[in-house]
Design an enzyme around this catalytic site. Structure first.
Site, PDB file in Angstrom:
ATOM      1  N   CYS A   1      14.473  31.981  91.032  1.00 16.91           N
ATOM      2  CA  CYS A   1      14.440  30.583  90.584  1.00 16.91           C
ATOM      3  C   CYS A   1      15.272  29.708  91.540  1.00 16.91           C
ATOM      4  O   CYS A   1      14.943  28.550  91.775  1.00 16.91           O
ATOM      5  CB  CYS A   1      15.015  30.445  89.173  1.00 16.91           C
TER       6      CYS A   1
ATOM      7  N   CYS B   1      10.194  19.601  80.819  1.00 18.46           N
ATOM      8  CA  CYS B   1      10.046  19.892  79.383  1.00 18.46           C
ATOM      9  C   CYS B   1      10.246  18.606  78.560  1.00 18.46           C
ATOM     10  O   CYS B   1      11.311  17.994  78.606  1.00 18.46           O
ATOM     11  CB  CYS B   1      11.068  20.947  78.945  1.00 18.46           C
TER      12      CYS B   1
ATOM     13  N   ASP C   1       3.421  41.812  71.673  1.00 21.84           N
ATOM     14  CA  ASP C   1       3.973  40.596  71.105  1.00 21.84           C
ATOM     15  C   ASP C   1       4.456  40.822  69.673  1.00 21.84           C
ATOM     16  O   ASP C   1       4.153  40.044  68.790  1.00 21.84           O
ATOM     17  CB  ASP C   1       2.851  39.528  71.114  1.00 21.84           C
TER      18      ASP C   1
ATOM     19  N   CYS D   1       5.773  25.478  87.368  1.00 18.14           N
ATOM     20  CA  CYS D   1       6.557  26.501  88.072  1.00 18.14           C
ATOM     21  C   CYS D   1       5.898  26.857  89.408  1.00 18.14           C
ATOM     22  O   CYS D   1       4.733  27.239  89.454  1.00 18.14           O
ATOM     23  CB  CYS D   1       6.685  27.752  87.201  1.00 18.14           C
TER      24      CYS D   1
ATOM     25  N   CYS E   1       2.097  25.022  74.435  1.00 19.00           N
ATOM     26  CA  CYS E   1       2.402  24.106  75.538  1.00 19.00           C
ATOM     27  C   CYS E   1       2.556  24.963  76.794  1.00 19.00           C
ATOM     28  O   CYS E   1       3.184  26.018  76.753  1.00 19.00           O
ATOM     29  CB  CYS E   1       3.706  23.364  75.220  1.00 19.00           C
TER      30      CYS E   1
ATOM     31  N   CYS F   1      10.915  23.688  70.890  1.00 16.89           N
ATOM     32  CA  CYS F   1       9.783  23.854  71.820  1.00 16.89           C
ATOM     33  C   CYS F   1       8.481  23.407  71.147  1.00 16.89           C
ATOM     34  O   CYS F   1       8.278  23.629  69.949  1.00 16.89           O
ATOM     35  CB  CYS F   1       9.719  25.331  72.212  1.00 16.89           C
TER      36      CYS F   1
ATOM     37  N   CYS G   1       5.916  24.073  81.179  1.00 14.26           N
ATOM     38  CA  CYS G   1       6.946  24.724  82.010  1.00 14.26           C
ATOM     39  C   CYS G   1       6.363  25.857  82.844  1.00 14.26           C
ATOM     40  O   CYS G   1       7.022  26.338  83.780  1.00 14.26           O
ATOM     41  CB  CYS G   1       8.135  25.179  81.170  1.00 14.26           C
TER      42      CYS G   1
END
Ligand code: SF4
Ligand code: SF4
Length: 313
Positions: free
Chosen positions: A185, A195, A130, A244, A237, A211, A240
């Site tokens: 997707c 969202c 990250d 999924c 958050c 976001c 999303c």
């Protein structure tokens, strides 16, 4: 051993250390990402995350990070918890339930590099987790680990998307995965529809500066009033990801360090609302939540409380 045998050996070592999947890609410039990244930065979708502008060339070319780099190895590590939410109404993104993943994963990457150097010999390798200079998702896609969904997350057909991505750049040549995963997707728009801040744009772009993760963690200014409910998220958050369909395949992680802090499990709404700086420092000193600092977290709690009081009133 030949390249193919070392590839298999590294994969097995990584799985033994606690990673959940491993992929291998040739270290080369990410030509396709150059235009996308330039546009994204130009549109200011990174908000005040100015660090995203740094290391532009290094992000696109791993050979600028490790001399004579041949291979980018990508690892995924599951963080999906046993239990998604606890007794309080306030919600924390589940990647932050346990100890700071940077420390946990960095340590595992270092152990892997040490075993590679002792078994294979004099090789150069650098691990990243990250961290701004590496486009982890692009490497994961190139390594056949999944596709980038409309919500911007890497998605695996078998594992969903609740995982961290880490990379290791090395000057060792290995065997590469040459079968990118198709995009599954399809016509689904669940993440876009769910969202609350319209941060997921229809053209496969995330406006990071809209976001809730950005607002609750990165933004240092006051939060501006909105008439849309943030659904009680005070740190990050997961909406999303939770909506999924591919995450119905998520299974709980096996990493002790990611087990939720007992305070997170036990805190009531009142505990959050009365949290003081000394308790924040004591409870979250080794947690990813420390990133928002006490001032950020208490600002978020007050903002959400105000939102829910208004909705009730
Ligand atoms: S994390 Fe939340 S706010 Fe951010 S894009 Fe996903 S649903 Fe929207
Ligand atoms: S919710 Fe649907 S559109 Fe969004 S990432 Fe998942 S599969 Fe893709």
């Amino acid at each position: 051993m030949m390249n193919g045998q070392w590839t298999r050996w590294i994969e097995l070592e990584a799985l033994k250390l606690g990673f959940d999947a491993v992929g291998f890609a040739r270290a080369e410039r990410l030509v396709d990402d150059e235009i996308r990244l330039t546009q994204w930065l130009k549109q200011d979708y990174h908000g005040n995350m100015r660090y995203m502008e740094n290391h532009f060339d290094k992000r696109l070319d791993p050979r600028l990070l490790v001399e004579d780099a041949q291979t980018v190895i990508t690892f995924i590590k599951n963080y999906y918890p046993e239990q998604l939410h606890f007794q309080s109404d306030y919600k924390i993104s589940c990647y932050a339930y346990g100890q700071d993943y940077h420390d946990v994963i960095r340590n595992q990457l270092q152990q892997l590099i040490a075993s590679m150097q002792s078994e294979i010999g004099n090789i150069q390798a650098r691990g990243f987790v990250d961290s701004a200079p590496v486009l982890e998702r692009s490497w994961a896609v190139r390594s056949g680990l999944g596709w980038v969904g409309k919500n911007g997350n890497l998605i695996s057909k078998r594992k969903g998307s609740f995982f961290f991505i880490a990379t290791l750049i090395t000057d060792l040549a290995l065997d590469y995965t040459n079968n990118p995963v198709a995009d599954f997707c399809g016509t689904c728009t669940k993440c876009i529809d769910a969202c609350p801040t319209d941060a997921i744009l229809p053209n496969r772009t995330i406006n990071g500066s809209h976001c809730i993760s950005y607002y609750t963690i990165e933004l240092k200014d006051a939060l501006l009033e909105t008439n849309k409910s943030w659904d009680n998220w005070i740190f990050g958050c997961d909406i999303c990801q939770e909506v999924c369909p591919w995450n119905r395949f998520s299974t709980p992680h096996q990493e002790d360090s990611f087990k939720p802090l007992s305070e997170l499990v036990q805190f009531s709404n009142k505990d959050w609302e009365e949290l003081d700086e000394a308790t924040f420092k004591q409870v979250f000193s080794k947690s990813p939540i420390k990133r928002s600092k006490f001032s950020g977290l208490s600002r978020n709690i007050a903002f959400i409380k105000n939102q829910s009081d208004k909705l009730k009133g």
